[in-house]
Write a protein that holds these residues in place. Structure first.
Motif, PDB file in Angstrom:
ATOM      1  N   LYS A 135      -1.396  -5.856  -9.282  1.00 47.18           N
ATOM      2  CA  LYS A 135      -1.589  -3.992  -8.963  1.00 47.18           C
ATOM      3  C   LYS A 135      -1.399  -3.945  -7.751  1.00 47.18           C
ATOM      4  O   LYS A 135      -1.198  -4.192  -6.512  1.00 47.18           O
ATOM      5  CB  LYS A 135      -2.928  -4.370  -9.638  1.00 47.18           C
ATOM      6  CG  LYS A 135      -3.370  -4.647 -11.133  1.00 47.18           C
ATOM      7  CD  LYS A 135      -5.341  -3.846 -11.113  1.00 47.18           C
ATOM      8  CE  LYS A 135      -5.319  -4.336 -12.568  1.00 47.18           C
ATOM      9  NZ  LYS A 135      -6.328  -4.201 -12.947  1.00 47.18           N
ATOM     10  N   GLU A 194      -6.981   6.752  -4.348  1.00 50.05           N
ATOM     11  CA  GLU A 194      -6.489   6.032  -4.328  1.00 50.05           C
ATOM     12  C   GLU A 194      -6.447   6.046  -5.481  1.00 50.05           C
ATOM     13  O   GLU A 194      -7.174   5.279  -7.241  1.00 50.05           O
ATOM     14  CB  GLU A 194      -7.462   4.591  -3.838  1.00 50.05           C
ATOM     15  CG  GLU A 194      -7.341   4.843  -2.405  1.00 50.05           C
ATOM     16  CD  GLU A 194      -8.192   3.901  -1.195  1.00 50.05           C
ATOM     17  OE1 GLU A 194      -8.418   3.126  -2.515  1.00 50.05           O
ATOM     18  OE2 GLU A 194      -8.061   3.954  -0.513  1.00 50.05           O
ATOM     19  N   ASP A 205      -4.809   2.253  -9.259  1.00 47.17           N
ATOM     20  CA  ASP A 205      -4.456   1.312  -9.332  1.00 47.17           C
ATOM     21  C   ASP A 205      -3.335   1.704 -10.385  1.00 47.17           C
ATOM     22  O   ASP A 205      -3.020   1.649 -11.253  1.00 47.17           O
ATOM     23  CB  ASP A 205      -5.203  -0.312  -9.639  1.00 47.17           C
ATOM     24  CG  ASP A 205      -5.903  -0.367  -8.692  1.00 47.17           C
ATOM     25  OD1 ASP A 205      -5.927  -0.117  -7.558  1.00 47.17           O
ATOM     26  OD2 ASP A 205      -7.515  -0.568  -8.950  1.00 47.17           O
ATOM     27  N   LYS A 208      -1.862  -0.651  -5.117  1.00 41.97           N
ATOM     28  CA  LYS A 208      -2.922   0.345  -3.968  1.00 41.97           C
ATOM     29  C   LYS A 208      -1.690   1.674  -4.107  1.00 41.97           C
ATOM     30  O   LYS A 208      -0.676   1.294  -3.049  1.00 41.97           O
ATOM     31  CB  LYS A 208      -3.891  -0.290  -3.234  1.00 41.97           C
ATOM     32  CG  LYS A 208      -4.862   1.431  -3.074  1.00 41.97           C
ATOM     33  CD  LYS A 208      -6.177   0.786  -1.981  1.00 41.97           C
ATOM     34  CE  LYS A 208      -5.655   0.759  -0.801  1.00 41.97           C
ATOM     35  NZ  LYS A 208      -6.147   1.007  -0.166  1.00 41.97           N
ATOM     36  N   THR A 247      -2.178   5.676  -3.056  1.00 40.58           N
ATOM     37  CA  THR A 247      -3.212   6.410  -2.659  1.00 40.58           C
ATOM     38  C   THR A 247      -1.876   7.872  -2.968  1.00 40.58           C
ATOM     39  O   THR A 247      -0.630   7.984  -1.998  1.00 40.58           O
ATOM     40  CB  THR A 247      -3.114   5.964  -1.298  1.00 40.58           C
ATOM     41  OG1 THR A 247      -3.640   4.913  -0.702  1.00 40.58           O
ATOM     42  CG2 THR A 247      -4.027   7.224  -0.095  1.00 40.58           C
ATOM     43  N   ASP A 278       0.198  -1.063  -0.034  1.00 38.63           N
ATOM     44  CA  ASP A 278      -0.037   0.345  -0.185  1.00 38.63           C
ATOM     45  C   ASP A 278       0.585   1.576  -0.059  1.00 38.63           C
ATOM     46  O   ASP A 278       1.320   1.617   1.488  1.00 38.63           O
ATOM     47  CB  ASP A 278      -1.210   0.157   1.345  1.00 38.63           C
ATOM     48  CG  ASP A 278      -2.521   0.649   1.299  1.00 38.63           C
ATOM     49  OD1 ASP A 278      -2.011   0.843  -0.204  1.00 38.63           O
ATOM     50  OD2 ASP A 278      -2.412   1.177   2.099  1.00 38.63           O
TER      51      ASP A 278
END
Length: 147
Positions: free
Chosen positions: A139, A126, A128, A141, A143, A76
Motif C-alpha cells: 500500500k 490522502e 491509499d 500513500k 497525497t 509517500d
C-alpha cells in the motif's frame, strides 16, 4: 476479425495477445496505426518468438519489482492537479499517472497493470493505493494537492 496486438491498447488487450475485434475497428484503427496485425499463420509464426522473449522479460522485471516492493510501501507520493474550491479535481488521477510517479521515485519501471484502483481519484487529500506484483501487495500513500 482476428488480430495480434503489437502494443497495449486500452480496453482491447495487451501486447502480443490475439483478440477478435470488429473488422472496421481492426482495419481502420488498429492496423492503420500499427497497433496490430492480422492473425494469419505467417504473422502468428513471426510473433510467437517475439512473444516468448517479451514474456521472459516481463517475468524478470516482475521478479525485480517483487523484491523491491517493500521499498515501495514506505513511499509517500505527491501529485498535483487543478481543483475547484470544494476540492474536486477537474481531471481524475488514473493508474498511469500513479505508475509514472512511483517509477520516477524508485527508478524502476512499474507497469500500469500493477496499480489497483477501485476508481479514479477525483478528490484532493490522502489516498491509499495498492500496488500488486505477482503475489505480493504493497500500500502506497498518495497525497493529492491542488495547484
Amino acid at each position: 476479425m482476428k488480430i495480434i496486438l503489437l502494443k497495449d491498447v486500452p480496453k482491447v488487450g495487451y501486447k502480443y495477445e490475439t483478440k477478435t475485434v470488429k473488422p472496421g475497428y481492426g482495419q481502420n484503427f488498429l492496423i492503420k496505426n500499427k497497433l496490430a496485425v492480422i492473425a494469419n499463420p505467417k504473422n502468428i509464426a513471426n510473433i510467437s518468438s517475439k512473444k516468448a522473449k517479451y514474456e521472459n522479460e516481463m517475468k524478470a522485471q516482475e521478479e525485480i519489482l517483487s523484491k523491491s516492493i517493500e521499498g515501495i510501501e514506505s513511499l509517500d507520493i505527491k501529485l498535483v492537479g487543478k481543483a475547484n474550491e470544494k476540492g474536486h479535481l477537474f481531471a481524475g488521477i488514473d493508474e498511469r499517472a500513479i505508475a509514472e510517479a512511483i517509477s520516477l521515485q524508485t527508478n524502476t519501471k512499474l507497469d500500469v497493470r500493477h496499480i489497483i484502483l477501485d476508481k479514479h481519484i477525483k478528490e484532493i487529500g490522502e489516498h491509499d493505493v495498492v500496488v500488486k506484483v505477482g503475489d505480493r501487495e504493497a500500500k502506497v500513500k498518495l497525497t493529492v494537492e491542488a495547484e
